[in-house]
Design an enzyme around this catalytic site. Structure first.
Site, PDB file in Angstrom:
ATOM      1  N   ASP A  26       0.814  -1.221   0.000  1.00 12.94           N
ATOM      2  CA  ASP A  26       0.000   0.000   0.000  1.00 12.94           C
ATOM      3  C   ASP A  26       0.850   1.276   0.000  1.00 12.94           C
ATOM      4  O   ASP A  26       1.951   1.298   0.552  1.00 12.94           O
ATOM      5  CB  ASP A  26      -0.915  -0.015   1.242  1.00 12.94           C
ATOM      6  CG  ASP A  26      -2.063   0.976   1.114  1.00 12.94           C
ATOM      7  OD1 ASP A  26      -2.391   1.382  -0.018  1.00 12.94           O
ATOM      8  OD2 ASP A  26      -2.630   1.339   2.152  1.00 12.94           O
ATOM      9  N   TRP A  31       2.725   8.061  -2.624  1.00 16.49           N
ATOM     10  CA  TRP A  31       4.133   8.192  -3.017  1.00 16.49           C
ATOM     11  C   TRP A  31       4.232   9.103  -4.247  1.00 16.49           C
ATOM     12  O   TRP A  31       5.072  10.006  -4.305  1.00 16.49           O
ATOM     13  CB  TRP A  31       4.709   6.809  -3.320  1.00 16.49           C
ATOM     14  CG  TRP A  31       6.159   6.782  -3.662  1.00 16.49           C
ATOM     15  CD1 TRP A  31       7.204   6.579  -2.806  1.00 16.49           C
ATOM     16  CD2 TRP A  31       6.743   6.951  -4.970  1.00 16.49           C
ATOM     17  NE1 TRP A  31       8.394   6.608  -3.491  1.00 16.49           N
ATOM     18  CE2 TRP A  31       8.149   6.837  -4.813  1.00 16.49           C
ATOM     19  CE3 TRP A  31       6.229   7.179  -6.247  1.00 16.49           C
ATOM     20  CZ2 TRP A  31       9.033   6.945  -5.886  1.00 16.49           C
ATOM     21  CZ3 TRP A  31       7.107   7.297  -7.318  1.00 16.49           C
ATOM     22  CH2 TRP A  31       8.494   7.184  -7.124  1.00 16.49           C
ATOM     23  N   HIS A  43       2.259   3.379  -9.005  1.00 19.71           N
ATOM     24  CA  HIS A  43       2.012   1.949  -9.239  1.00 19.71           C
ATOM     25  C   HIS A  43       3.170   1.317 -10.013  1.00 19.71           C
ATOM     26  O   HIS A  43       3.551   0.181  -9.769  1.00 19.71           O
ATOM     27  CB  HIS A  43       0.705   1.747 -10.005  1.00 19.71           C
ATOM     28  CG  HIS A  43      -0.515   2.147  -9.226  1.00 19.71           C
ATOM     29  ND1 HIS A  43      -0.701   1.797  -7.915  1.00 19.71           N
ATOM     30  CD2 HIS A  43      -1.608   2.885  -9.573  1.00 19.71           C
ATOM     31  CE1 HIS A  43      -1.863   2.287  -7.477  1.00 19.71           C
ATOM     32  NE2 HIS A  43      -2.417   2.963  -8.465  1.00 19.71           N
ATOM     33  N   SER A  71      -7.548  -5.384  -4.999  1.00 13.31           N
ATOM     34  CA  SER A  71      -8.642  -5.948  -4.200  1.00 13.31           C
ATOM     35  C   SER A  71      -9.955  -5.923  -4.976  1.00 13.31           C
ATOM     36  O   SER A  71     -10.086  -5.214  -5.985  1.00 13.31           O
ATOM     37  CB  SER A  71      -8.799  -5.157  -2.895  1.00 13.31           C
ATOM     38  OG  SER A  71      -9.448  -3.920  -3.150  1.00 13.31           O
ATOM     39  N   ASN A  74     -11.042  -2.441  -5.345  1.00 13.74           N
ATOM     40  CA  ASN A  74     -10.248  -1.474  -6.107  1.00 13.74           C
ATOM     41  C   ASN A  74     -10.873  -1.109  -7.461  1.00 13.74           C
ATOM     42  O   ASN A  74     -10.456  -0.133  -8.094  1.00 13.74           O
ATOM     43  CB  ASN A  74      -8.803  -1.960  -6.297  1.00 13.74           C
ATOM     44  CG  ASN A  74      -7.960  -1.882  -5.035  1.00 13.74           C
ATOM     45  OD1 ASN A  74      -7.064  -2.695  -4.808  1.00 13.74           O
ATOM     46  ND2 ASN A  74      -8.233  -0.889  -4.180  1.00 13.74           N
ATOM     47  N   ARG A 200      -5.219  -1.433   9.007  1.00  9.69           N
ATOM     48  CA  ARG A 200      -6.398  -2.284   8.774  1.00  9.69           C
ATOM     49  C   ARG A 200      -6.033  -3.395   7.792  1.00  9.69           C
ATOM     50  O   ARG A 200      -4.985  -3.333   7.140  1.00  9.69           O
ATOM     51  CB  ARG A 200      -7.575  -1.460   8.249  1.00  9.69           C
ATOM     52  CG  ARG A 200      -7.246  -0.643   7.024  1.00  9.69           C
ATOM     53  CD  ARG A 200      -8.459   0.140   6.518  1.00  9.69           C
ATOM     54  NE  ARG A 200      -8.059   1.079   5.488  1.00  9.69           N
ATOM     55  CZ  ARG A 200      -7.830   2.384   5.697  1.00  9.69           C
ATOM     56  NH1 ARG A 200      -7.980   2.899   6.894  1.00  9.69           N
ATOM     57  NH2 ARG A 200      -7.451   3.158   4.712  1.00  9.69           N
ATOM     58  N   GLU A 213       0.655 -12.619  12.801  1.00  9.74           N
ATOM     59  CA  GLU A 213       1.258 -11.459  13.465  1.00  9.74           C
ATOM     60  C   GLU A 213       1.259 -10.308  12.457  1.00  9.74           C
ATOM     61  O   GLU A 213       1.708 -10.470  11.323  1.00  9.74           O
ATOM     62  CB  GLU A 213       2.712 -11.772  13.865  1.00  9.74           C
ATOM     63  CG  GLU A 213       2.844 -12.885  14.869  1.00  9.74           C
ATOM     64  CD  GLU A 213       2.208 -12.559  16.211  1.00  9.74           C
ATOM     65  OE1 GLU A 213       2.208 -11.371  16.598  1.00  9.74           O
ATOM     66  OE2 GLU A 213       1.702 -13.492  16.859  1.00  9.74           O
TER      67      GLU A 213
HETATM   68  C1  IPE Z   1      -5.519  -2.569  -0.069  1.00 11.56           C
HETATM   69  O1  IPE Z   1      -5.208  -1.231  -0.190  1.00 11.56           O
HETATM   70  C2  IPE Z   1      -5.417  -3.248  -1.401  1.00 11.56           C
HETATM   71  C3  IPE Z   1      -4.082  -3.342  -1.978  1.00 11.56           C
HETATM   72  C4  IPE Z   1      -2.974  -2.905  -1.451  1.00 11.56           C
HETATM   73  C5  IPE Z   1      -4.036  -3.999  -3.242  1.00 11.56           C
HETATM   74  P1  IPE Z   1      -6.309  -0.101  -0.407  1.00 11.56           P
HETATM   75  O2  IPE Z   1      -5.559   1.158  -0.575  1.00 11.56           O
HETATM   76  O3  IPE Z   1      -7.229  -0.498  -1.497  1.00 11.56           O
HETATM   77  O4  IPE Z   1      -7.107  -0.153   0.963  1.00 11.56           O
HETATM   78  P2  IPE Z   1      -7.906   0.982   1.735  1.00 11.56           P
HETATM   79  O5  IPE Z   1      -8.895   1.562   0.764  1.00 11.56           O
HETATM   80  O6  IPE Z   1      -6.913   1.997   2.189  1.00 11.56           O
HETATM   81  O7  IPE Z   1      -8.536   0.276   2.878  1.00 11.56           O
HETATM   82  C1  IPE Z   2      -1.682   0.260  -3.340  1.00 10.00           C
HETATM   83  O1  IPE Z   2      -1.441   1.617  -3.350  1.00 10.00           O
HETATM   84  C2  IPE Z   2      -1.903  -0.325  -4.711  1.00 10.00           C
HETATM   85  C3  IPE Z   2      -3.289  -0.717  -4.992  1.00 10.00           C
HETATM   86  C4  IPE Z   2      -4.292  -0.665  -4.166  1.00 10.00           C
HETATM   87  C5  IPE Z   2      -3.566  -1.179  -6.333  1.00 10.00           C
HETATM   88  P1  IPE Z   2      -2.625   2.670  -3.350  1.00 10.00           P
HETATM   89  O2  IPE Z   2      -3.018   2.950  -4.758  1.00 10.00           O
HETATM   90  O3  IPE Z   2      -3.724   2.228  -2.486  1.00 10.00           O
HETATM   91  O4  IPE Z   2      -1.907   3.934  -2.758  1.00 10.00           O
HETATM   92  P2  IPE Z   2      -2.515   4.954  -1.705  1.00 10.00           P
HETATM   93  O5  IPE Z   2      -2.955   4.141  -0.526  1.00 10.00           O
HETATM   94  O6  IPE Z   2      -3.643   5.653  -2.365  1.00 10.00           O
HETATM   95  O7  IPE Z   2      -1.372   5.851  -1.370  1.00 10.00           O
HETATM   96 MG    MG Z   3      -4.102   2.457  -0.509  1.00 10.21          MG
END
Ligand code: IPE
Ligand code: IPE
Ligand code: MG
Length: 247
Positions: A26, A31, A43, A71, A74, A200, A213
């Protein structure tokens, strides 16, 4: 990071390693935002980092690595971002198919991959087939994965067997449920790492993580996550006292 109370120094040469590590990759979007770049750029760097960390895990003797890449929730993101992620998955798999010849990693996909474009599904199948006889680490890539979705599917399959008279309600056990999950036959994750400061699970390995853990690392975003950050999480894991409800 949520550190354990123990300040004991860990001797890495004697440390107990987790057999199965899960990583919620995540923080890619933040970033990129911090650098004034589009989320997609995060990404891309995140995907490169995934390759580095995966190789490293295999090199130090981790047996199973499960990474959360996309997910079931997503899909809610803007179409532009989802499209960019799909094209990144495609590029990754093309590269993986080329590199796999040298790497001793067995790759499997967990999640409902039938939602992806036929070409991506073909690459997923090819990647699994090409690496099936590898003897090194087993890498699970969670794509269109959701813990609830996985449990709904398992319950549906079991319910069908009960309706068809193949099973009775009393035959439904925790072992039977585990055997209907994408991770059937694999050990549950010992350690789950989440960088980026979110505390979470976001629907990752709900059933399998009952006694995992967790190490939440809040000062690092996934594209910057280094092998030393992984080592710190492994040190932290080695300090934990796992009781599984016992004493
Ligand atoms: C969880 O991250 C899914 C992945 C890292 C692929 P998200 O960024 O989708 O989760 P939330 O929305 O912060 O809970
Ligand atoms: C995780 O990074 C990658 C995926 C969920 C595909 P995020 O895209 O959730 O990055 P943030 O959490 O918005 O920074
Ligand atoms: Mg995220």
């Amino acid at each position: 990071m949520f550190f354990s109370k123990s300040s004991k120094k860990i001797d890495r040469s004697e440390r107990i390693l987790p057999e199965h590590v899960g990583i919620i990759m995540d923080g890619n979007g933040r970033w990129a935002k911090k650098r004034g770049m589009p989320r997609q750029a995060g990404h891309r760097v995140g995907a490169e980092n995934f390759r580095k960390i995966t190789r490293y895990c295999n090199s130090i003797g981790i047996k199973y690595l499960t990474v959360y890449a996309f997910s079931t929730e997503n899909w809610k993101r803007p179409k532009e971002e989802v499209d960019a992620l799909m094209s990144l998955f495609y590029d990754y798999l093309v590269e993986a198919l080329r590199d796999f010849r040298e790497e001793n990693i067995r790759t499997r996909f967990i999640g409902d991959v039938t939602a992806f474009a036929p070409e991506l599904q073909r690459l997923i199948k090819e990647t699994e087939e090409l690496s099936a006889d590898k003897t090194g680490m087993c890498l699970n890539i969670a794509m269109n994965y959701g813990g609830r979705d996985e449990l709904v599917r398992a319950v549906q399959m079991i319910a069908k067997d009960v309706t068809d008279g193949k099973l009775s309600a009393e035959d439904v056990t925790a072992e039977l449920i585990s055997s209907q999950l994408y991770t059937a036959g694999q050990p549950d994750p010992d350690l789950i790492i989440r960088p980026s400061g979110e505390y979470r699970t976001s629907n990752f390995l709900l059933w399998q993580s009952a006694y995992s853990e967790y190490v939440f690392m809040d000062d690092i975003l996934w594209p910057d996550f280094t092998t030393e950050n992984l080592e710190e999480a492994l040190d932290e894991y080695a300090k934990r006292n796992r009781r599984f409800g016992g004493v």
